[in-house]
Write a protein that holds these residues in place. Structure first.
Motif, PDB file in Angstrom:
ATOM      1  N   PRO A   1      -3.683  12.373 -46.643  1.00  0.00           N
ATOM      2  CA  PRO A   1      -3.845  13.793 -46.634  1.00  0.00           C
ATOM      3  C   PRO A   1      -2.791  14.417 -45.819  1.00  0.00           C
ATOM      4  O   PRO A   1      -2.608  13.821 -44.504  1.00  0.00           O
ATOM      5  CB  PRO A   1      -5.101  13.932 -46.507  1.00  0.00           C
ATOM      6  N   GLN A   2      -1.824  15.217 -46.159  1.00  0.00           N
ATOM      7  CA  GLN A   2      -0.836  16.007 -45.128  1.00  0.00           C
ATOM      8  C   GLN A   2      -1.517  16.371 -43.964  1.00  0.00           C
ATOM      9  O   GLN A   2      -0.554  16.492 -42.852  1.00  0.00           O
ATOM     10  CB  GLN A   2       0.073  16.912 -46.089  1.00  0.00           C
TER      11      GLN A   2
ATOM     12  N   ASP B   1      -5.877  18.232 -48.530  1.00  0.00           N
ATOM     13  CA  ASP B   1      -6.114  17.079 -49.200  1.00  0.00           C
ATOM     14  C   ASP B   1      -4.669  16.729 -49.789  1.00  0.00           C
ATOM     15  O   ASP B   1      -4.692  15.494 -50.482  1.00  0.00           O
ATOM     16  CB  ASP B   1      -7.123  16.937 -50.264  1.00  0.00           C
TER      17      ASP B   1
ATOM     18  N   CYS C   1      -1.492  15.046 -57.797  1.00  0.00           N
ATOM     19  CA  CYS C   1      -0.152  14.782 -56.860  1.00  0.00           C
ATOM     20  C   CYS C   1       1.111  15.102 -57.983  1.00  0.00           C
ATOM     21  O   CYS C   1       2.173  14.864 -57.602  1.00  0.00           O
ATOM     22  CB  CYS C   1      -0.060  13.695 -56.165  1.00  0.00           C
TER      23      CYS C   1
ATOM     24  N   ILE D   1      -1.679  14.736 -50.649  1.00  0.00           N
ATOM     25  CA  ILE D   1      -0.908  13.676 -50.071  1.00  0.00           C
ATOM     26  C   ILE D   1       0.411  14.149 -49.323  1.00  0.00           C
ATOM     27  O   ILE D   1       1.206  15.006 -50.069  1.00  0.00           O
ATOM     28  CB  ILE D   1      -0.908  12.753 -51.253  1.00  0.00           C
TER      29      ILE D   1
ATOM     30  N   ARG E   1      -7.559   6.086 -44.673  1.00  0.00           N
ATOM     31  CA  ARG E   1      -6.358   6.854 -44.524  1.00  0.00           C
ATOM     32  C   ARG E   1      -6.224   7.549 -43.022  1.00  0.00           C
ATOM     33  O   ARG E   1      -5.147   7.633 -42.723  1.00  0.00           O
ATOM     34  CB  ARG E   1      -6.373   7.947 -45.610  1.00  0.00           C
TER      35      ARG E   1
ATOM     36  N   HIS F   1       0.873   7.386 -47.540  1.00  0.00           N
ATOM     37  CA  HIS F   1       0.114   7.960 -48.621  1.00  0.00           C
ATOM     38  C   HIS F   1      -1.387   8.494 -48.090  1.00  0.00           C
ATOM     39  O   HIS F   1      -2.301   7.882 -48.381  1.00  0.00           O
ATOM     40  CB  HIS F   1      -0.143   7.137 -49.676  1.00  0.00           C
TER      41      HIS F   1
END
Length: 410
Positions: A140-141, A244, A234, A246, A291, A138
């Motif tokens: 940021p992509q 940003d 999301c 997810i 993250r 989980h």
């Protein structure tokens, strides 16, 4: 390859195992045999009738020399994650089927690795589901996607995620959870902020008393069931993908854009909301830092080691969730044998003795695409892993100390 063929045929004549077309009719213990049954084992590419090869069934010659060639390619290229496609001459859009007389379609198979093709070649004579498990984090992509091989996304017919966050019913559950956790002052501010839209949607000209219990109850029902963005972004299918976004959300968005079916393996629970709101309450800088570290572990394929460091494999909640998801996965695989399924779950569900893949012990599951070949290898040294592990431990210790202090003060 020649050595593998010699070995395979030596084994064939040693075991001398009958082929189905012979054994099915000759074994006396089998009753009510369909005398019209015939083998469709070897299509002749449009010339003549289907035939049965004139040698023993066991062991598989294709598997033997297929394994030899894939291992030779792995040794030659010094890696396994080679993306490639293959088209059989039996399905090239030109050959006619010997049974129907119609042309066969052109079918192309895509593989994310040599191992994936090797396994399919070895198991092609057995009726098996072909499915992928994708462990996500989980984060940021943009921390993962540039190094992410999305071939399995393109090749899958259906996506089954833990929970489809974009499902409107799920959003209602989360909205209710968030509203119930807001303080009275926060609720009052939200009512003031949303009052114009509430008045418009409920066809009211004004509100005489904003503290009227009936009006407050009506407002609560309205905001929980409406498309009001009081919750996380999301939960929206029309969201533009940004840095940003997810990773889990991007995968779901990609599924809908590719017109794939999206299903949920779990139902909403209070635990889902508690975990979501807990993450949202973290210090923004701390959340960003954690993250980034987690995405580093993910890209370097360190999750197995990290799991042993930080996760309790015997955690009751995780075990119960995995058992429920595994039951659903079994039903999906059984009912959708003709579909290519992609199961998308948090990476932590795929490690440990109580993991999803360990519970699915009747299936052959093998890791095929990790770590990412596009991620700089110099960032994946043991020293860096130990350093990031120590940083996370320090953060967790500080958090525990702070919680203890707050509890003492209370």
């Amino acid at each position: 390859m020649s050595d593998s063929i010699i070995t395979a045929w030596n084994a064939k004549y040693y075991y001398n195992f009958w082929r189905p077309i012979l054994g099915i009719f000759r074994v006396p213990s089998i009753h009510h045999i369909d005398q019209a049954w015939t083998s469709l084992e070897a299509p002749p590419d449009g010339i003549g009738a289907d035939f049965t090869p004139a040698f023993q069934a066991y062991l598989s010659g294709d598997t033997a020399f297929g394994t030899a060639i894939f291992q030779s390619l792995r040794l030659f290229y010094s890696r396994d994650t080679i993306l490639f496609q293959f088209q059989s001459n039996e399905y090239n859009g030109k050959i006619k089927d010997s049974n129907t007389g119609r042309g066969r379609p052109a079918l192309t198979r895509y593989y994310p690795s040599l191992t994936a093709a090797e396994i399919e070649n070895a198991e092609k004579n057995v009726s098996l589901n072909s499915a992928y498990f994708l462990g996500t984090v989980h984060v940021p992509q943009n921390l993962i996607w540039p190094y992410f091989s999305n071939d399995i996304l393109n090749n899958s017919d259906e996506y089954w995620v833990e929970i489809d966050l974009t499902d409107p019913l799920f959003r209602v559950h989360v909205n209710r959870c968030i509203i119930d956790q807001l303080l009275p002052k926060q609720l009052a501010r939200l009512r003031v902020k949303t009052r114009p839209q509430f008045l418009n949607d409920t066809k009211r000209n004004h509100i005489n008393k904003s503290t009227n219990p009936h009006l407050i109850a009506e407002w609560r029902h309205w905001i929980i069931n409406n498309d009001i963005e009081i919750s996380f972004d999301c939960f929206w299918r029309n969201r533009t993908i940004t840095d940003d976004t997810i990773l889990d959300h991007r995968i779901i968005l990609e599924a809908y854009r590719k017109e794939k079916y999206v299903g949920s393996l779990e139902k909403f629970s209070n635990t889902s909301c508690e975990k979501a709101t807990l993450i949202n309450k973290l210090n923004p800088f701390l959340k960003k830092f954690i993250r980034e570290l987690i995405s580093h572990w993910y890209n370097c394929d360190w999750f197995d080691e990290a799991f042993n460091e930080f996760f309790d494999d015997s955690e009751t909640d995780m075990k119960i969730r995995n058992e429920k998801m595994v039951n659903n996965i079994r039903q999906i695989l059984k009912s959708k044998a003709d579909r290519k399924i992609l199961f998308v779950v948090g990476a932590a569900h795929l490690f440990g003795n109580n993991s999803i893949n360990s519970m699915l012990d009747e299936y052959h599951i093998k890791q095929i695409d990790s770590p990412s070949e596009n991620f700089p290898s110099e960032l994946c040294t043991q020293e860096i892993f130990e350093g990031t592990t120590n940083e996370i431990k320090a953060i967790l210790n500080d958090t525990n100390v702070e919680s203890d202090d707050n509890a003492s003060a209370a």
